[in-house]
Design an enzyme around this catalytic site. Structure first.
Site, PDB file in Angstrom:
ATOM      1  CB  SER A  14      -0.907   0.015   1.234  1.00 43.88           C
ATOM      2  OG  SER A  14      -0.116   0.132   2.410  1.00 43.88           O
ATOM      3  N   GLY A  15       2.179   1.055  -0.107  1.00 40.94           N
ATOM      4  CA  GLY A  15       3.115   2.187   0.065  1.00 40.94           C
ATOM      5  C   GLY A  15       3.343   2.991  -1.203  1.00 40.94           C
ATOM      6  NE  ARG A  46       0.064  -2.869  11.520  1.00 43.23           N
ATOM      7  CZ  ARG A  46       0.474  -3.068  12.758  1.00 43.23           C
ATOM      8  NH1 ARG A  46       1.754  -3.004  13.051  1.00 43.23           N
ATOM      9  NH2 ARG A  46      -0.381  -3.312  13.715  1.00 43.23           N
ATOM     10  CG  ASP A 178      21.782   1.907  -6.207  1.00 36.33           C
ATOM     11  OD1 ASP A 178      21.158   2.796  -6.839  1.00 36.33           O
ATOM     12  OD2 ASP A 178      22.782   2.146  -5.523  1.00 36.33           O
ATOM     13  CG  HIS A 179      16.444   4.484  -8.008  1.00 35.58           C
ATOM     14  ND1 HIS A 179      16.840   4.786  -6.727  1.00 35.58           N
ATOM     15  CD2 HIS A 179      16.276   5.676  -8.628  1.00 35.58           C
ATOM     16  CE1 HIS A 179      16.897   6.104  -6.600  1.00 35.58           C
ATOM     17  NE2 HIS A 179      16.562   6.673  -7.719  1.00 35.58           N
ATOM     18  CG  HIS A 241      21.772   6.307  -5.179  1.00 39.04           C
ATOM     19  ND1 HIS A 241      21.204   5.068  -5.345  1.00 39.04           N
ATOM     20  CD2 HIS A 241      20.858   7.040  -4.478  1.00 39.04           C
ATOM     21  CE1 HIS A 241      19.998   5.060  -4.795  1.00 39.04           C
ATOM     22  NE2 HIS A 241      19.768   6.240  -4.252  1.00 39.04           N
TER      23      HIS A 241
HETATM   24  C1  BG6 Z   1      16.764   7.830  -2.965  1.00 41.24           C
HETATM   25  C2  BG6 Z   1      17.001   8.658  -1.728  1.00 41.24           C
HETATM   26  O1  BG6 Z   1      17.474   6.633  -2.894  1.00 41.24           O
HETATM   27  O2  BG6 Z   1      17.205   8.572  -4.093  1.00 41.24           O
HETATM   28  C3  BG6 Z   1      16.285   9.998  -1.817  1.00 41.24           C
HETATM   29  O3  BG6 Z   1      16.524   7.945  -0.586  1.00 41.24           O
HETATM   30  C4  BG6 Z   1      16.668  10.704  -3.106  1.00 41.24           C
HETATM   31  O4  BG6 Z   1      16.579  10.810  -0.693  1.00 41.24           O
HETATM   32  C5  BG6 Z   1      16.521   9.781  -4.307  1.00 41.24           C
HETATM   33  O5  BG6 Z   1      15.823  11.826  -3.241  1.00 41.24           O
HETATM   34  C6  BG6 Z   1      17.074  10.428  -5.557  1.00 41.24           C
HETATM   35  O6  BG6 Z   1      16.765   9.639  -6.672  1.00 41.24           O
HETATM   36  P1  BG6 Z   1      16.629  10.280  -8.116  1.00 41.24           P
HETATM   37  O7  BG6 Z   1      16.395   9.133  -9.017  1.00 41.24           O
HETATM   38  O8  BG6 Z   1      15.476  11.249  -8.047  1.00 41.24           O
HETATM   39  O9  BG6 Z   1      17.908  10.999  -8.372  1.00 41.24           O
END
Ligand code: BG6
Length: 482
Positions: A14-15, A46, A178-179, A241
């Protein structure tokens, strides 16, 4: 695209992350046929939602992120979603979850394949992992787990979490996400380095003077003060990152592009990561906190932030490696909230060489990751009507149509989890190295706190505290991006 049978369980269904990123990404993968008939998703959290309510939320999430939606597909897609109200500490709830997963596995012929996605507050990761093991949630097909950041709070808690997870999952089945590794231009670092002799031949410590990595954000901590105050910029952005970017910049050439070869090359580099001494930290690291303005709160006035907090919203520092092609080259980095603009940018500053014209500039290679995507090299040439040298950029960029094709990082990485490609995920041994470095800085800062030192203050919407201009090793060095 091959259809992958699977039952996926999302903790934190739900997040915000699930809503903004995971559901839209899953819909795109569905549209591409990667998941189609043989998949089901159980969202747990929850709140007492119903399946129908969840499906409505998913349709909203897709509409909010897409300009065009095939409504028939969307209706069919949402029918694959089920909601299970779940308290992560309740043993009985895992039993119910297991039964539902089994029932859906039968109904959708998912072949006993499971993906568990931990998308909730990190303090629950260990508890969930332990219950997945104790209540035997894994099944007879593949079992993969995706873990959001932060993976631990320091090395010790990361080790504990890793033990809890490896009780049921092999390293190859753990996808520490790690996006940034899903971003187009981060994925462009290795091809840029290794396919261009022009670049590859100068990628060494006799030609590169320093590297500068900036992850600037315009936003403040917003509603995340509670989390952020226990984390700070170093843990929130550098531990993951920035380290991932730096590792791609400094690693040796992998022998091929298999996930295992990429991870081997990264590990070879990280074995030579130099952990700075306290004296070096005092000299080459700066932490900062943003002040308020007429219209904005300072960090210390933000909701859920301790009023005497020493948590940094900005950090600048240096990394160096003993080995790899750019051994001993200073890699400077900085990141912060409420800076001038949103920009993720990498500058490779090449050494200046003397020449008969005297005043030529150094060639720098700049890679812009966000918000636009671009690589450019500064290059010298002749001024048209006067004597002297002019400087221009050779630019590598993308057309509007190409930009529209670039998938969101989460979509890319979820795709990789489905097809079992761990290239762009963090291996445990990499994470260990990152934490060792971070722990050294945190410990030096703790001592500084005890000695009554505070983070440097900075005005919002500029480039951080002025002290960050003093972290360089040599007087000829400065930030290229101002
Ligand atoms: C997240 C952090 O991993 O990355 C955030 O927790 C940050 O604090 C974000 O704002 C930044 O990601 P992006 O893709 O917007 O540069």
């Amino acid at each position: 695209m091959k259809n992958i049978p699977v039952v996926m369980i999302i903790f934190g269904g739900s997040g915000d992350l699930a809503h903004r990123k995971l559901y839209p990404a899953l819909f795109n993968l569905y549209e591409q046929g990667l998941i189609r008939d043989n998949f089901a998703v159980i969202a747990t959290a929850r709140r007492p939602w119903t399946h129908e309510y969840l499906r409505g939320q998913i349709a909203d999430a897709v509409h909010e992120t897409h300009t065009e939606v095939n409504e028939n597909d969307l209706a069919d897609f949402t029918q694959h979603f089920y909601y299970q109200s779940h308290d992560v500490t309740n043993v009985g709830h895992y039993e119910t979850l297991k039964e539902l997963a089994q029932e859906l596995d039968d109904r959708y012929s998912a072949q006993g394949n499971r993906i568990f996605y931990l998308a909730m507050a990190p303090r629950f990761f260990g508890t969930i992992a332990t219950h997945l093991n104790d209540q035997h949630l894994t099944s007879s097909g593949f079992n993969r787990i995706v873990v959001e950041k932060p993976f631990g709070h320091e090395l010790a808690s990361a080790e504990k979490l890793n033990q809890q997870i490896t009780a049921s999952f092999a390293e190859d089945d753990i996808f520490r996400i790690d996006h940034y590794l899903g971003k187009e231009m981060v994925q462009n670092i290795l091809p840029m380095r290794f396919t261009n002799p022009l670049i590859k031949n100068v990628w060494n410590n006799s030609e590169i003077k320093n590297i500068q990595v900036t992850l600037a954000e315009r936003l403040g901590v917003e509603a995340r003060g509670g989390y952020y105050d226990t984390s700070g910029a170093l843990r929130d952005m550098v531990q993951n990152h920035i380290f991932q970017i730096v590792t791609l910049l400094a690693m040796p050439e992998p022998k091929d592009l298999n996930a295992s070869s990429i991870h081997e090359a990264k590990q070879e580099l990280l074995a030579g990561l130099i952990i700075p001494s306290e004296a070096e930290i005092a000299q080459h690291f700066v932490r900062g906190q943003y002040l308020g303005s007429d219209t904005t709160f300072g960090y210390l006035q933000e909701a859920n932030v301790a009023e005497d907090s020493a948590t940094e919203t900005f950090v600048a520092g240096e990394m160096k490696f003993k080995n790899g092609p750019i051994a001993n080259v200073p890699i400077y980095f900085r990141t912060g909230k409420e800076l001038k603009e949103k920009k993720t940018r990498i500058d490779i500053v090449l050494k200046h060489r003397s020449n008969p014209y005297g005043q030529a500039h150094s060639n720098n290679i700049t890679l812009i990751v966000d918000p636009n995507m671009e690589i450019y090299i500064t290059i010298n040439g002749k001024k048209i009507s006067q004597t002297g040298i002019r400087r221009e950029n050779l630019d590598y960029n993308f057309s509007k149509d190409e930009l529209a094709e670039v998938p969101d990082g989460y979509e890319r990485l979820l795709h990789d989890v489905f097809v079992n490609d761990s290239t762009n995920f963090t291996h445990w041994s990499e994470l260990q190295a990152y934490w060792k470095f971070i722990d050294a800085i945190e410990s030096a800062w703790q001592k500084a706190d005890q000695a009554g030192q505070k983070p440097a203050q900075y005005l919002p919407y500029r480039m951080g505290p002025k002290e960050a201009d003093q972290i360089f090793e040599r007087p000829t060095e400065h930030w290229i991006y101002e």
